[in-house]
Design a protein around this motif. Structure first.
Motif, PDB file in Angstrom:
ATOM      1  N   LEU A 193       6.152  -0.453  13.681  1.00 37.97           N
ATOM      2  CA  LEU A 193       6.985   0.740  13.565  1.00 37.97           C
ATOM      3  C   LEU A 193       6.358   1.971  14.229  1.00 37.97           C
ATOM      4  CD1 LEU A 193       8.144   0.430   9.824  1.00 37.97           C
ATOM      5  CD2 LEU A 193       9.471  -0.129  11.890  1.00 37.97           C
ATOM      6  N   ALA A 194       5.198   1.808  14.842  1.00 42.20           N
ATOM      7  CA  ALA A 194       4.493   2.958  15.396  1.00 42.20           C
ATOM      8  C   ALA A 194       5.258   3.630  16.525  1.00 42.20           C
ATOM      9  CB  ALA A 194       3.105   2.533  15.879  1.00 42.20           C
ATOM     10  N   ASP A 195       6.090   2.857  17.230  1.00 41.77           N
ATOM     11  CA  ASP A 195       6.827   3.430  18.359  1.00 41.77           C
ATOM     12  C   ASP A 195       8.161   4.043  17.947  1.00 41.77           C
ATOM     13  OD1 ASP A 195       4.840   2.699  20.130  1.00 41.77           O
ATOM     14  OD2 ASP A 195       5.706   0.716  20.493  1.00 41.77           O
ATOM     15  N   LYS A 196       8.508   3.952  16.676  1.00 45.28           N
ATOM     16  CA  LYS A 196       9.782   4.493  16.217  1.00 45.28           C
ATOM     17  C   LYS A 196       9.558   5.816  15.496  1.00 45.28           C
ATOM     18  CE  LYS A 196      13.973   3.405  13.619  1.00 45.28           C
ATOM     19  NZ  LYS A 196      14.687   2.430  12.770  1.00 45.28           N
ATOM     20  N   ASP A 197      10.293   6.837  15.895  1.00 38.45           N
ATOM     21  CA  ASP A 197      10.145   8.153  15.268  1.00 38.45           C
ATOM     22  C   ASP A 197      11.464   8.918  15.382  1.00 38.45           C
ATOM     23  OD1 ASP A 197       8.926  10.256  13.982  1.00 38.45           O
ATOM     24  OD2 ASP A 197       8.079  11.113  15.812  1.00 38.45           O
ATOM     25  N   PRO A 198      12.081   9.316  14.274  1.00 32.04           N
ATOM     26  CA  PRO A 198      11.587   9.181  12.894  1.00 32.04           C
ATOM     27  C   PRO A 198      11.926   7.809  12.328  1.00 32.04           C
ATOM     28  CG  PRO A 198      13.656  10.356  12.908  1.00 32.04           C
ATOM     29  CD  PRO A 198      13.323  10.109  14.339  1.00 32.04           C
ATOM     30  N   LEU A 199      11.449   7.586  11.097  1.00 33.68           N
ATOM     31  CA  LEU A 199      11.747   6.358  10.376  1.00 33.68           C
ATOM     32  C   LEU A 199      12.753   6.635   9.265  1.00 33.68           C
ATOM     33  CD1 LEU A 199       8.148   4.871   9.932  1.00 33.68           C
ATOM     34  CD2 LEU A 199       9.883   4.184  11.604  1.00 33.68           C
ATOM     35  N   CYS A 200      13.505   5.607   8.908  1.00 34.33           N
ATOM     36  CA  CYS A 200      14.405   5.663   7.746  1.00 34.33           C
ATOM     37  C   CYS A 200      13.778   4.884   6.596  1.00 34.33           C
ATOM     38  CB  CYS A 200      15.768   5.070   8.102  1.00 34.33           C
ATOM     39  SG  CYS A 200      16.629   5.922   9.426  1.00 34.33           S
ATOM     40  N   TRP A 201      14.233   5.175   5.392  1.00 31.35           N
ATOM     41  CA  TRP A 201      13.696   4.467   4.236  1.00 31.35           C
ATOM     42  C   TRP A 201      13.917   2.960   4.342  1.00 31.35           C
ATOM     43  CZ3 TRP A 201      10.522   6.114   0.461  1.00 31.35           C
ATOM     44  CH2 TRP A 201      10.333   7.485   0.341  1.00 31.35           C
ATOM     45  N   THR A 202      15.038   2.580   4.881  1.00 32.60           N
ATOM     46  CA  THR A 202      15.330   1.148   5.000  1.00 32.60           C
ATOM     47  C   THR A 202      14.395   0.449   5.981  1.00 32.60           C
ATOM     48  OG1 THR A 202      17.048   1.725   6.603  1.00 32.60           O
ATOM     49  CG2 THR A 202      17.745   1.352   4.324  1.00 32.60           C
ATOM     50  N   ASP A 203      13.750   1.206   6.873  1.00 25.61           N
ATOM     51  CA  ASP A 203      12.790   0.593   7.799  1.00 25.61           C
ATOM     52  C   ASP A 203      11.568   0.050   7.075  1.00 25.61           C
ATOM     53  OD1 ASP A 203      14.298   1.171  10.093  1.00 25.61           O
ATOM     54  OD2 ASP A 203      13.432   3.191  10.253  1.00 25.61           O
ATOM     55  N   LEU A 204      11.353   0.489   5.846  1.00 25.95           N
ATOM     56  CA  LEU A 204      10.152   0.092   5.111  1.00 25.95           C
ATOM     57  C   LEU A 204      10.348  -1.180   4.301  1.00 25.95           C
ATOM     58  CD1 LEU A 204       9.108   3.602   3.678  1.00 25.95           C
ATOM     59  CD2 LEU A 204       8.713   2.662   5.958  1.00 25.95           C
ATOM     60  N   ARG A 205      11.527  -1.791   4.397  1.00 29.05           N
ATOM     61  CA  ARG A 205      11.917  -2.876   3.495  1.00 29.05           C
ATOM     62  C   ARG A 205      10.876  -4.003   3.448  1.00 29.05           C
ATOM     63  NH1 ARG A 205      16.460  -4.122   5.708  1.00 29.05           N
ATOM     64  NH2 ARG A 205      17.770  -2.821   4.376  1.00 29.05           N
ATOM     65  N   GLU A 206      10.375  -4.441   4.562  1.00 33.07           N
ATOM     66  CA  GLU A 206       9.500  -5.616   4.609  1.00 33.07           C
ATOM     67  C   GLU A 206       8.017  -5.255   4.670  1.00 33.07           C
ATOM     68  OE1 GLU A 206      10.803  -7.935   7.903  1.00 33.07           O
ATOM     69  OE2 GLU A 206      12.811  -8.283   7.090  1.00 33.07           O
ATOM     70  N   GLU A 207       7.697  -4.027   4.393  1.00 35.31           N
ATOM     71  CA  GLU A 207       6.306  -3.579   4.530  1.00 35.31           C
ATOM     72  C   GLU A 207       5.523  -3.708   3.223  1.00 35.31           C
ATOM     73  OE1 GLU A 207       5.004  -2.781   7.430  1.00 35.31           O
ATOM     74  OE2 GLU A 207       6.963  -3.176   8.339  1.00 35.31           O
ATOM     75  N   ARG A 208       4.212  -3.653   3.372  1.00 40.21           N
ATOM     76  CA  ARG A 208       3.306  -3.525   2.226  1.00 40.21           C
ATOM     77  C   ARG A 208       2.957  -2.033   2.103  1.00 40.21           C
ATOM     78  NH1 ARG A 208       0.133  -7.825   0.456  1.00 40.21           N
ATOM     79  NH2 ARG A 208      -1.679  -6.453   0.358  1.00 40.21           N
ATOM     80  N   LEU A 209       3.453  -1.413   1.064  1.00 38.59           N
ATOM     81  CA  LEU A 209       3.251   0.018   0.878  1.00 38.59           C
ATOM     82  C   LEU A 209       2.063   0.240  -0.051  1.00 38.59           C
ATOM     83  CD1 LEU A 209       4.213   2.930   1.356  1.00 38.59           C
ATOM     84  CD2 LEU A 209       5.714   2.667  -0.641  1.00 38.59           C
ATOM     85  N   LEU A 210       0.999   0.810   0.493  1.00 37.80           N
ATOM     86  CA  LEU A 210      -0.209   1.056  -0.287  1.00 37.80           C
ATOM     87  C   LEU A 210      -0.111   2.429  -0.943  1.00 37.80           C
ATOM     88  CD1 LEU A 210      -2.909  -0.132   2.306  1.00 37.80           C
ATOM     89  CD2 LEU A 210      -1.479  -1.518   0.767  1.00 37.80           C
ATOM     90  N   LEU A 211      -0.257   2.462  -2.252  1.00 38.06           N
ATOM     91  CA  LEU A 211      -0.229   3.725  -2.991  1.00 38.06           C
ATOM     92  C   LEU A 211      -1.437   3.802  -3.905  1.00 38.06           C
ATOM     93  CD1 LEU A 211       3.547   4.031  -4.003  1.00 38.06           C
ATOM     94  CD2 LEU A 211       2.373   5.181  -2.115  1.00 38.06           C
ATOM     95  N   THR A 212      -1.883   5.001  -4.183  1.00 41.33           N
ATOM     96  CA  THR A 212      -2.991   5.188  -5.109  1.00 41.33           C
ATOM     97  C   THR A 212      -2.462   5.302  -6.538  1.00 41.33           C
ATOM     98  OG1 THR A 212      -4.806   6.660  -5.744  1.00 41.33           O
ATOM     99  CG2 THR A 212      -2.911   7.674  -4.655  1.00 41.33           C
ATOM    100  N   ARG A 213      -3.258   4.787  -7.471  1.00 37.29           N
ATOM    101  CA  ARG A 213      -2.905   4.974  -8.883  1.00 37.29           C
ATOM    102  C   ARG A 213      -3.082   6.422  -9.304  1.00 37.29           C
ATOM    103  NH1 ARG A 213      -2.409   0.047 -11.425  1.00 37.29           N
ATOM    104  NH2 ARG A 213      -3.331  -1.740 -10.337  1.00 37.29           N
ATOM    105  N   ARG A 214      -3.777   7.176  -8.481  1.00 37.21           N
ATOM    106  CA  ARG A 214      -3.980   8.593  -8.763  1.00 37.21           C
ATOM    107  C   ARG A 214      -2.805   9.383  -8.192  1.00 37.21           C
ATOM    108  NH1 ARG A 214     -10.305   8.704  -6.627  1.00 37.21           N
ATOM    109  NH2 ARG A 214     -10.948   6.761  -7.692  1.00 37.21           N
ATOM    110  N   ASP A 215      -2.749  10.670  -8.547  1.00 39.37           N
ATOM    111  CA  ASP A 215      -1.685  11.518  -8.014  1.00 39.37           C
ATOM    112  C   ASP A 215      -1.884  11.741  -6.520  1.00 39.37           C
ATOM    113  OD1 ASP A 215      -0.317  11.996 -10.476  1.00 39.37           O
ATOM    114  OD2 ASP A 215      -1.962  13.300 -11.073  1.00 39.37           O
ATOM    115  N   PRO A 216      -0.770  11.789  -5.763  1.00 36.76           N
ATOM    116  CA  PRO A 216       0.633  11.747  -6.200  1.00 36.76           C
ATOM    117  C   PRO A 216       1.276  10.359  -6.088  1.00 36.76           C
ATOM    118  CG  PRO A 216       0.531  12.535  -3.956  1.00 36.76           C
ATOM    119  CD  PRO A 216      -0.873  12.215  -4.346  1.00 36.76           C
TER     120      PRO A 216
END
Length: 319
Positions: A193-216
């Motif tokens: 997805l690096a060559d696509k700008d901007p992205l839509c939320w639906t573009d993230l469907r098959e991704e691994r989304l890394l989030l921290t347990r800390r804020d935010p």
């Protein structure tokens, strides 16, 4: 000029205890001018009044401070030591009064600000620069912590104001809407997805989304659910108990993607690209709010809130 005094360094008999700050100021001024006449003119006094106050001072401390002559006055040896101490006392008192007056007006003092966003750029940094320029005597203390800990810090008076993401009210606090910032996706340079700008939320469907347990991290999870209500449309969320910086290192190593607020976009992480995330054609944004206890009477807080209201005009939300 006073037959009861001898022009010596010796003690003066008949001391009293009526020593005041006025006596000290008159004596220091007389030493500076070298003449009772010039001192009296400078202080808008009768020379006889000034002479009487200096005699009272010398009686009170039991020593001759000045040698009188037709050419003026000069301090005795012990008088010079006394005047040096008196000058120090007056300077310290003046500094104390100046600080007290400034603190009472909120121009000095301490202001503790809780946050969990970036200070490298963005609106929070700009607001801090603003108060630093307008009230340089206010000592700013920054407290970076989680939302839950900031709630406790507000309740216990450890911080005066907390600036956090989201409009959810904090217990027993007033709130003021501040600014909003765009949500962007951090990707490795070689990501599909690096060559696509901007992205839509639906573009993230098959991704691994890394989030921290800390804020935010929790705020990003809530945002994701609101934008992608169906679980089948959402990316796989992988939680890590790490800092935001460590999370971006994982992204650059190809372990997944992550979400960041635009103020947190950093060029210090090699191998990353950032893409704006849009929803129905508009950038996705998250809002910041200031929270404070209504019974906090810190004058410095009042000044900071005034600066925030000038920069980000919006109504205060009372609890």
């Amino acid at each position: 000029m006073g037959n009861d005094l001898k022009n010596t360094d010796g003690p003066v008999r008949g001391r009293s205890s009526a020593l005041t700050l006025e006596h000290l100021r008159y004596a220091v001024s007389a030493a500076d001018h070298g003449s009772f006449r010039r001192t009296a003119n400078a202080l808008f006094l009768q020379q006889s009044t000034l002479s009487r106050r200096i005699r009272e001072l010398e009686h009170s401390i039991g020593m001759t401070v000045f040698v009188r002559s037709s050419g003026g006055v000069r301090a005795t040896r012990t008088g010079r030591e006394f005047l040096r101490a008196a000058r120090s006392i007056l300077e310290q008192l003046d500094a104390l009064l100046t600080t007290a007056h400034s603190t009472g007006r909120g121009e000095a003092g301490r202001l503790a600000i809780g946050f969990y966003t970036s200070l490298s750029a963005g609106n929070l940094r700009a607001s801090l620069l603003d108060i630093g320029q307008r009230f340089p005597q206010i000592e700013i203390e920054m407290v970076e912590s989680s939302r839950a800990r900031l709630v406790a810090a507000l309740r216990n008076g450890i911080v005066d104001v907390a600036i956090v993401i989201g409009a959810d009210p904090l217990p027993d606090c007033n709130a003021q809407s501040l600014w909003s910032e765009r949500v962007v996706v951090a990707l490795s340079e070689g990501h599909r997805l690096a060559d696509k700008d901007p992205l839509c939320w639906t573009d993230l469907r098959e991704e691994r989304l890394l989030l921290t347990r800390r804020d935010p991290g929790s705020q990003f999870q809530d945002l994701l659910v609101s934008k992608l209500p169906s679980p089948t449309d959402r990316p796989k969320i992988v939680l890590h108990d790490v800092s935001r910086g460590s999370l971006r290192n994982l992204v650059s190593a190809g372990f997944g993607i992550t979400l960041v607020i635009e103020a947190s976009v950093s060029t210090n992480f090699g191998g990353l690209v950032y893409r704006e995330l849009r929803d129905t054609g508009e950038p996705t944004r998250m809002s910041y709010f200031a929270h404070w206890r209504p019974d906090n009477e810190n004058p410095a807080l009042a000044h900071f809130l005034k600066i925030l209201s000038e920069r980000y005009p919006s109504p205060t939300i009372a609890t």
